[in-house]
Design a protein around this motif. Sequence first.
Motif, PDB file in Angstrom:
ATOM      1  N   GLU A 284       0.688  -1.132  -0.103  1.00 16.94           N
ATOM      2  CA  GLU A 284       0.048   0.111  -0.168  1.00 16.94           C
ATOM      3  C   GLU A 284       0.703   1.319   0.078  1.00 16.94           C
ATOM      4  O   GLU A 284       2.075   1.397   0.698  1.00 16.94           O
ATOM      5  N   LYS A 285       0.394   2.111  -0.882  1.00 18.90           N
ATOM      6  CA  LYS A 285       1.065   3.452  -0.803  1.00 18.90           C
ATOM      7  C   LYS A 285       0.509   4.522  -0.181  1.00 18.90           C
ATOM      8  O   LYS A 285      -0.706   4.884  -0.697  1.00 18.90           O
ATOM      9  N   TYR A 286       1.173   5.227   0.707  1.00 22.48           N
ATOM     10  CA  TYR A 286       0.301   6.324   1.244  1.00 22.48           C
ATOM     11  C   TYR A 286       1.096   7.847   1.076  1.00 22.48           C
ATOM     12  O   TYR A 286       2.194   7.900   0.931  1.00 22.48           O
ATOM     13  N   PHE A 316      -5.685  -2.790   0.553  1.00 26.96           N
ATOM     14  CA  PHE A 316      -6.294  -4.077   0.814  1.00 26.96           C
ATOM     15  C   PHE A 316      -7.605  -4.151   1.396  1.00 26.96           C
ATOM     16  O   PHE A 316      -7.991  -3.445   2.063  1.00 26.96           O
ATOM     17  N   LEU A 317      -8.165  -5.257   1.015  1.00 25.52           N
ATOM     18  CA  LEU A 317      -9.514  -5.532   1.425  1.00 25.52           C
ATOM     19  C   LEU A 317      -9.801  -7.156   1.199  1.00 25.52           C
ATOM     20  O   LEU A 317      -9.078  -8.040   0.599  1.00 25.52           O
ATOM     21  N   SER A 318     -10.463  -7.891   2.096  1.00 23.94           N
ATOM     22  CA  SER A 318     -10.862  -9.157   1.888  1.00 23.94           C
ATOM     23  C   SER A 318     -11.367  -9.506   0.658  1.00 23.94           C
ATOM     24  O   SER A 318     -12.198  -8.745   0.196  1.00 23.94           O
ATOM     25  N   ASN A 333      -5.199  -6.456  -3.200  1.00 25.92           N
ATOM     26  CA  ASN A 333      -5.200  -5.044  -3.573  1.00 25.92           C
ATOM     27  C   ASN A 333      -6.541  -4.579  -4.457  1.00 25.92           C
ATOM     28  O   ASN A 333      -6.783  -5.062  -5.467  1.00 25.92           O
ATOM     29  N   VAL A 334      -7.465  -3.905  -3.807  1.00 28.47           N
ATOM     30  CA  VAL A 334      -8.579  -3.655  -4.266  1.00 28.47           C
ATOM     31  C   VAL A 334      -8.649  -2.182  -5.505  1.00 28.47           C
ATOM     32  O   VAL A 334      -9.142  -2.310  -6.330  1.00 28.47           O
ATOM     33  N   GLY A 335      -7.824  -1.331  -4.759  1.00 28.05           N
ATOM     34  CA  GLY A 335      -7.765   0.044  -5.576  1.00 28.05           C
ATOM     35  C   GLY A 335      -7.530   1.064  -4.584  1.00 28.05           C
ATOM     36  O   GLY A 335      -6.614   0.632  -3.553  1.00 28.05           O
ATOM     37  N   ASP A 336      -7.750   2.389  -5.035  1.00 28.57           N
ATOM     38  CA  ASP A 336      -7.190   3.388  -4.210  1.00 28.57           C
ATOM     39  C   ASP A 336      -8.675   4.019  -3.389  1.00 28.57           C
ATOM     40  O   ASP A 336      -9.672   3.860  -3.406  1.00 28.57           O
TER      41      ASP A 336
END
Length: 505
Positions: A284-286, A316-318, A333-336
């Motif tokens: 994940e990028k913050y 991330f998400l389940s 990785n779902v998206g932004d």
Amino acid sequence: MGTARVSVGHNFSEETCLGLNLDWHNADDDTIYGKTKWQLDNYRREKIFPTSETDDTLVHNRENEDENTAVSLEFSTKKEKYFANGLVSYDNTDHVYRYLAKKLDSSYSTTSSYYDYQEDSDQDRFLTRASGGYNFLFNTIKYIPTIGGDYEKISFDLVKSYPWSPTPLSASQESAVAKGTMDAERERFGIFLNNELDFSRQWELSFSGRFDQVDYDVKTLESNQVTNSHSDFSWDITPAYHLNSNATVYASLSQSYWYPVLYYYKYAMEYATDEYTADDLKPEKYQTLELGYKQYVSAKLSLAVTAYYMQVDDKFLSLYDSDATSDWLGYRNVGDSEHMGLELEASGRINPVVGYRLQGAYQNAEWDNAIFKPYIWGATSDSNSENVDISGQKVPHVPEFTGTFGLDFYFLDNWKFSADVNYYGKQYVDVLNRYEINDYVTADLKLTYTVEKFKVWVLCNNVFGQEEYNYFNETGRRNSDGTPYNQYYYPMSGRYIEAGISFEF
């Protein structure tokens, strides 16, 4: 449950010291796989309970045993012109997980891959870090650069077994063992440079950069192997202005990364599909912009206000499969997502007897450029699962408002009594925001006695035993009667009491 900590140190001089820390923690607990709403309402605290109102087959629990041992050696020296710091640490975690949901169901096949199983894992973590800097003074400008590096290696071994099934194991169980038994490593090497500039009594500027090389090597018993590498640059820039000696305003702009833990790779390899594999996992990028104001008014009031905007890429998400069983498949990785918030903190001592604390936060978290496969509801109770753009929807399980108000009462010189009221705002459950968990309030109490280096305390969280629960249904799945799919209710902790003693020598 047991915890022990020992810290010893030696001061070679006023500027140089060496410290040794030893920690041990052991905990055993029983949890549940998830309760239906009926089970939650009628058997909230039980770890063994009937399957349903019409099926008295008992559902058992899950057992966890954890033991962690850690040791670290720290060194620091701070001279007038230069300073240096060093750390070497090692910790080991032994974890035993037993899935026992079918233990009391005599009708369930003991040769099924979904039958009771056990996972034994062992994790070793080694970390070393060194840094040093120098104090430069150019007329009215003070410049302090700090350069350093660190290295971390995590080794993780996991063995899955079916100790309550007959041998030899069935073909499906052998396959599950091969997928669930793994050896994994994650290595991270980083170098960084931090810079602090004081231009005058009013202006400060800090800026830093960090480069990380992160390598994954994960193997399963069925001879699958994944190697992933990530090279990323993190940075931050923070200018600050002191309005006076007690008040500061600042701005911060930063970029950082969060790297998946090895368990994410375990799930990705164990539940791999054509659309979802461990090779696809990314950090994940913050990217964060923060504005803040801090002021010490007097002993009666210290104030801090922070506003922020954060963009999270590859969040991330389940993940769940697309068939009618909706089995969980790990994380992807779902998206932004975009996060905007405001935080407030205030504290002080009204008089020698009474002090207070106030914390409040607002956060608006929405998906931006994200694809997920939820259930799409039709005109009837039937629903279909399909990929949709969830941009603009609220991120699940992020309360919009949270807050704490606390009072401290000081008496008899060494005694302190604290009382806190905590507020948790409503939060959405599914990605399309059709289900939600209502807001709730809890209260905590703590009594502390302190004399010199000796402290005793008694803590009680959730004093009134507020009965709340977490509810997981990201896909928004429904039962045939249109009610929420009710497999994932988890009662939250009720009244909790803790007592402790600490002594420094």
